[in-house]
Design a protein around this motif. Structure first.
Motif, PDB file in Angstrom:
ATOM      1  N   TRP A 181      59.124  64.619  37.554  1.00 18.75           N
ATOM      2  CA  TRP A 181      58.768  65.571  36.334  1.00 18.75           C
ATOM      3  C   TRP A 181      59.466  64.936  35.063  1.00 18.75           C
ATOM      4  N   LEU A 182      60.545  64.519  35.042  1.00 23.39           N
ATOM      5  CA  LEU A 182      61.205  63.921  33.917  1.00 23.39           C
ATOM      6  C   LEU A 182      60.449  62.778  33.104  1.00 23.39           C
ATOM      7  N   GLU A 183      59.759  61.932  34.079  1.00 23.50           N
ATOM      8  CA  GLU A 183      58.777  60.965  33.390  1.00 23.50           C
ATOM      9  C   GLU A 183      57.572  61.695  33.137  1.00 23.50           C
ATOM     10  N   ALA A 184      57.231  62.430  33.724  1.00 26.24           N
ATOM     11  CA  ALA A 184      55.898  63.053  33.424  1.00 26.24           C
ATOM     12  C   ALA A 184      56.247  63.858  31.823  1.00 26.24           C
ATOM     13  N   PRO A 241      65.664  69.496  29.049  1.00 27.50           N
ATOM     14  CA  PRO A 241      67.227  69.395  28.993  1.00 27.50           C
ATOM     15  C   PRO A 241      67.751  68.740  30.196  1.00 27.50           C
ATOM     16  N   THR A 242      68.588  68.075  30.246  1.00 30.22           N
ATOM     17  CA  THR A 242      69.424  67.524  31.351  1.00 30.22           C
ATOM     18  C   THR A 242      70.800  67.337  31.319  1.00 30.22           C
ATOM     19  N   GLY A 243      71.428  67.490  32.643  1.00 33.11           N
ATOM     20  CA  GLY A 243      72.983  67.605  32.606  1.00 33.11           C
ATOM     21  C   GLY A 243      73.358  66.460  33.737  1.00 33.11           C
ATOM     22  N   CYS A 244      73.446  66.902  34.728  1.00 34.20           N
ATOM     23  CA  CYS A 244      74.153  65.799  35.561  1.00 34.20           C
ATOM     24  C   CYS A 244      73.169  64.784  36.160  1.00 34.20           C
ATOM     25  N   LEU A 245      71.787  65.118  36.061  1.00 35.21           N
ATOM     26  CA  LEU A 245      70.766  64.375  36.720  1.00 35.21           C
ATOM     27  C   LEU A 245      70.689  63.952  37.947  1.00 35.21           C
ATOM     28  N   GLY A 246      71.371  65.057  38.728  1.00 32.72           N
ATOM     29  CA  GLY A 246      71.586  64.888  40.411  1.00 32.72           C
ATOM     30  C   GLY A 246      71.255  66.366  41.020  1.00 32.72           C
ATOM     31  N   GLU A 252      66.128  72.900  34.932  1.00 33.72           N
ATOM     32  CA  GLU A 252      65.443  73.736  35.622  1.00 33.72           C
ATOM     33  C   GLU A 252      64.150  74.160  34.898  1.00 33.72           C
ATOM     34  N   ILE A 253      63.320  74.049  35.467  1.00 39.42           N
ATOM     35  CA  ILE A 253      61.544  74.457  34.919  1.00 39.42           C
ATOM     36  C   ILE A 253      60.973  75.389  36.068  1.00 39.42           C
ATOM     37  N   ARG A 275      64.263  72.035  39.985  1.00 43.29           N
ATOM     38  CA  ARG A 275      65.154  71.164  39.079  1.00 43.29           C
ATOM     39  C   ARG A 275      64.374  69.768  38.753  1.00 43.29           C
ATOM     40  N   ALA A 276      64.053  69.645  37.618  1.00 45.78           N
ATOM     41  CA  ALA A 276      63.305  68.522  37.118  1.00 45.78           C
ATOM     42  C   ALA A 276      63.823  67.053  37.508  1.00 45.78           C
ATOM     43  N   CYS A 277      65.072  67.245  37.458  1.00 48.28           N
ATOM     44  CA  CYS A 277      65.749  65.885  37.488  1.00 48.28           C
ATOM     45  C   CYS A 277      65.619  65.234  39.079  1.00 48.28           C
ATOM     46  N   ILE A 278      65.422  66.253  40.121  1.00 49.63           N
ATOM     47  CA  ILE A 278      65.255  65.617  41.371  1.00 49.63           C
ATOM     48  C   ILE A 278      63.882  65.988  42.100  1.00 49.63           C
TER      49      ILE A 278
END
Length: 81
Positions: A24-27, A36-41, A48-49, A57-60
């Motif tokens: 998701w973050l790449e898209a 927005p990101t925080g921990c990236l984990g 959250e999206i 959670r877009a980071c995972i």
């Protein structure tokens, strides 16, 4: 289900395309959208999206397949972020 190209409708009114299974973050980055990101984990929830009514959670998470070929994204609003 094999990967497919989907049309993504972003909160700012723009649309882009992404392949199911891509991050998701790449898209979002490719579309010029900042999530927005925080921990990236996946533990803090800053990224959250809402995707077609489901919170992720877009980071995972990855872009899911969709029978319609389209996804609608909204940014979650957390007063603490």
């Amino acid at each position: 289900m094999p990967s497919s190209v989907l049309r993504i409708h972003w909160p700012d009114g723009t649309t882009s395309q992404a392949t199911s299974g891509s991050a998701w973050l790449e898209a979002a980055r490719a579309a010029g959208v900042t999530i927005p990101t925080g921990c990236l984990g996946g533990s803090c929830g800053a990224c959250e999206i809402e995707v077609n009514g489901r919170m992720v959670r877009a980071c995972i998470a990855t872009v899911p397949p969709a029978r319609s070929g389209e996804l609608r994204v909204e940014l979650a609003s957390d007063p603490y972020w």
